[in-house]
Write an enzyme that holds these catalytic residues in place. Structure first.
Site, PDB file in Angstrom:
ATOM      1  N   ARG A  52      -0.776 -27.795 146.504  1.00 18.27           N
ATOM      2  CA  ARG A  52      -1.255 -29.155 146.794  1.00 18.27           C
ATOM      3  C   ARG A  52      -2.527 -29.444 145.998  1.00 18.27           C
ATOM      4  O   ARG A  52      -2.902 -30.579 145.767  1.00 18.27           O
ATOM      5  CB  ARG A  52      -1.467 -29.370 148.300  1.00 18.27           C
ATOM      6  CG  ARG A  52      -1.970 -30.763 148.634  1.00 18.27           C
ATOM      7  CD  ARG A  52      -1.650 -31.253 150.060  1.00 18.27           C
ATOM      8  NE  ARG A  52      -1.744 -30.238 151.086  1.00 18.27           N
ATOM      9  CZ  ARG A  52      -2.890 -29.731 151.569  1.00 18.27           C
ATOM     10  NH1 ARG A  52      -4.048 -30.162 151.107  1.00 18.27           N
ATOM     11  NH2 ARG A  52      -2.874 -28.808 152.507  1.00 18.27           N
ATOM     12  N   TYR A 103      -2.161 -57.038 141.280  1.00 19.55           N
ATOM     13  CA  TYR A 103      -0.928 -56.405 141.745  1.00 19.55           C
ATOM     14  C   TYR A 103      -0.879 -56.480 143.266  1.00 19.55           C
ATOM     15  O   TYR A 103      -1.874 -56.188 143.936  1.00 19.55           O
ATOM     16  CB  TYR A 103      -0.900 -54.937 141.281  1.00 19.55           C
ATOM     17  CG  TYR A 103       0.273 -54.194 141.843  1.00 19.55           C
ATOM     18  CD1 TYR A 103       1.568 -54.521 141.458  1.00 19.55           C
ATOM     19  CD2 TYR A 103       0.092 -53.190 142.785  1.00 19.55           C
ATOM     20  CE1 TYR A 103       2.651 -53.856 141.989  1.00 19.55           C
ATOM     21  CE2 TYR A 103       1.175 -52.514 143.313  1.00 19.55           C
ATOM     22  CZ  TYR A 103       2.453 -52.851 142.919  1.00 19.55           C
ATOM     23  OH  TYR A 103       3.521 -52.193 143.453  1.00 19.55           O
ATOM     24  N   ASP A 174      -7.330 -51.383 136.330  1.00 16.37           N
ATOM     25  CA  ASP A 174      -5.918 -51.015 136.323  1.00 16.37           C
ATOM     26  C   ASP A 174      -5.387 -51.322 134.924  1.00 16.37           C
ATOM     27  O   ASP A 174      -5.270 -52.485 134.541  1.00 16.37           O
ATOM     28  CB  ASP A 174      -5.183 -51.818 137.402  1.00 16.37           C
ATOM     29  CG  ASP A 174      -3.720 -51.420 137.548  1.00 16.37           C
ATOM     30  OD1 ASP A 174      -3.126 -50.972 136.545  1.00 16.37           O
ATOM     31  OD2 ASP A 174      -3.166 -51.567 138.652  1.00 16.37           O
ATOM     32  N   LYS A 199       5.395 -47.016 135.032  1.00 16.50           N
ATOM     33  CA  LYS A 199       5.717 -48.116 134.121  1.00 16.50           C
ATOM     34  C   LYS A 199       5.771 -47.591 132.677  1.00 16.50           C
ATOM     35  O   LYS A 199       6.586 -46.753 132.376  1.00 16.50           O
ATOM     36  CB  LYS A 199       4.696 -49.229 134.315  1.00 16.50           C
ATOM     37  CG  LYS A 199       4.431 -49.581 135.811  1.00 16.50           C
ATOM     38  CD  LYS A 199       5.627 -50.133 136.534  1.00 16.50           C
ATOM     39  CE  LYS A 199       5.428 -50.248 138.036  1.00 16.50           C
ATOM     40  NZ  LYS A 199       4.246 -50.975 138.494  1.00 16.50           N
TER      41      LYS A 199
HETATM   42  C1  LIG Z   1       3.469 -51.023 139.734  1.00 18.23           C
HETATM   43  C2  LIG Z   1       1.997 -51.238 139.685  1.00 18.23           C
HETATM   44  C3  LIG Z   1       1.133 -50.541 140.528  1.00 18.23           C
HETATM   45  C4  LIG Z   1       1.642 -49.582 141.594  1.00 18.23           C
HETATM   46  O1  LIG Z   1       2.244 -48.468 141.035  1.00 18.23           O
HETATM   47  P1  LIG Z   1       3.397 -47.573 141.772  1.00 18.23           P
HETATM   48  O2  LIG Z   1       3.668 -46.525 140.770  1.00 18.23           O
HETATM   49  O3  LIG Z   1       4.543 -48.506 142.030  1.00 18.23           O
HETATM   50  O4  LIG Z   1       2.820 -47.068 143.044  1.00 18.23           O
HETATM   51  C5  LIG Z   1      -0.226 -50.751 140.382  1.00 18.23           C
HETATM   52  N1  LIG Z   1      -0.705 -51.620 139.462  1.00 18.23           N
HETATM   53  C6  LIG Z   1       0.102 -52.319 138.651  1.00 18.23           C
HETATM   54  C7  LIG Z   1      -0.480 -53.272 137.665  1.00 18.23           C
HETATM   55  C8  LIG Z   1       1.481 -52.162 138.727  1.00 18.23           C
HETATM   56  O5  LIG Z   1       2.282 -52.870 137.924  1.00 18.23           O
END
Ligand SMILES: *Cc1c(COP(=O)(O)O)cnc(C)c1O
Length: 368
Positions: A52, A103, A174, A199
């Site tokens: 972990r 988001y 982000d 992504k």
């Molecule tokens: C999809 C997304 C997230 C969250 O990510 P997950 O991998 O789905 O938990 C956070 N910020 C942005 C800009 C996103 O597109």
């Protein structure tokens, strides 16, 4: 924005780094790719004693993304796990300045934290730098997303970071939509970069993962330690197979992004000529394009008809994969009201652009 040609530190282009980083040491008979380590524990008296806390399969991916962003990365079980680790840097009762249209997982998390009295949130329009700066005094954290999901708004990251630091606040960005190939926030002094590696970084719509990246400075190393501790205690860790797949996906990031960005620029122009498109939202770079669809009433039904009518584009949430996807974002509960009900977000993939356009055009033409 162009992909950066080279990095002064190692003099290798990011295009080379995505392929070359995170490999085992070269030696006769050594494997070219790192192995996958499936274990929950380790024989005692080593550097790590429980999985972990760390897994050697995370390390090559963390090293590669850390090097690309210019800092040190930590892998998490999802983008939201990384987001929550970053938000945990705010003390109880602290104040966060955040985009009104970020988001939706971030907006919902902060809204609930505020309702429970754990933090105060000052919601801002991140395109209005004066308004953001006016909200900073007394804040603990400035949260930014640029380009934002799904409005594709741009924030002045260097200017707002300087102002936030002057006010004594940390800055988190982000960077999911840009990736380190198009934007490197740590170079602007940002404290924590957050990614949904689900992504573009992994890029094949087959894993859920996230990362934080912090600078290689005294302050950055202290944040890294706090975030690593948060990961271990919350247990939001990546499976080794997912980590390995993400590294494999990263190898083609530069190729995928080059094609997807070129396709997006082309489609943004063509979409603007269609009478069913009331507005194209595209910052001039990146591979996401959002459109406001014209139709009866508020246009929501026309937007739904567009997403129901495509054959190559898949109607599915998420983005950043090789395959083109589209979604009317207000289908999602918790999507901020700043997002129009007739907005469709297009995650442009790497297919042939004429096929992508023909598919969109027939779906737009068919809207009743
Ligand atoms: C999809 C997304 C997230 C969250 O990510 P997950 O991998 O789905 O938990 C956070 N910020 C942005 C800009 C996103 O597109």
């Amino acid at each position: 924005m162009e992909q950066q040609e080279h990095d002064a530190q190692t003099d290798l282009s990011p295009r080379t780094k995505v392929v070359a980083l995170g490999r085992p040491q070269r030696a006769p008979g050594a494997s070219l790719n790192p192995p996958v380590t499936f274990t929950s524990t380790y024989i005692q008296d080593g550097a790590v004693n429980y999985a972990r806390v760390d897994n050697p399969t995370w390390t090559p991916f963390e090293e590669a993304v850390g090097e690309l962003e210019g800092g040190r990365a930590l892998l998490f079980a999802s983008g939201m796990a990384a987001v929550h680790a970053a938000l945990s840097l705010v003390p109880t009762g602290g104040t966060v300045v955040a985009p009104a249209a970020a988001y939706n997982g971030v907006v919902v998390s902060l809204t609930e934290a505020q309702a429970e009295g754990r933090v105060a949130v000052r919601w801002v329009d991140v395109t209005d730098s004066d308004a953001v700066i006016a909200a900073l005094p007394g804040a603990d954290l400035l949260w930014l997303e640029s380009p934002s999901n799904p409005l594709l708004e741009l924030a002045d990251i260097p200017g707002l970071t300087a102002a936030a630091h002057e006010a004594g606040a940390l800055v988190a960005v982000d960077n999911t939509f840009a990736t380190p190939l198009l934007q490197r926030p740590l170079e602007d002094g940002v404290d924590v970069v957050v990614h949904s590696a689900t992504k573009y970084l992994a890029g094949h719509s087959d894993v859920i993962l996230g990362l934080t990246v912090t600078a290689d400075t005294d302050g950055g190393r202290e944040l890294h330690t706090r975030l690593a501790r948060r990961r271990t205690l919350a247990g939001a860790i990546a499976g080794p197979m997912e980590a390995w797949l993400a590294l494999r996906g990263l190898r083609t990031l530069s190729l995928r992004l080059e094609r997807a960005c070129a396709n997006a620029a082309d489609l943004a122009e063509r979409l603007g000529t269609h009478p069913r498109i009331a507005r194209v939202r595209y910052p001039g770079w990146g591979a996401i394009v959002s459109v406001d669809v014209a139709g009866d009433g508020d246009g929501a039904a026309a937007a739904e008809a567009l997403t129901a009518g495509t054959r190559i584009w898949s109607a599915s949430t998420s983005l950043g994969g090789v395959e083109s996807q589209l979604e009317r974002r207000r289908r999602q509960p918790g999507e901020p009201e700043a997002v129009p009900v007739n907005l469709v977000r297009l995650s442009v993939g790497v297919e042939d652009v004429d096929d992508l356009w023909a598919d969109l055009r027939q779906a737009l033409d068919a809207i009743g």
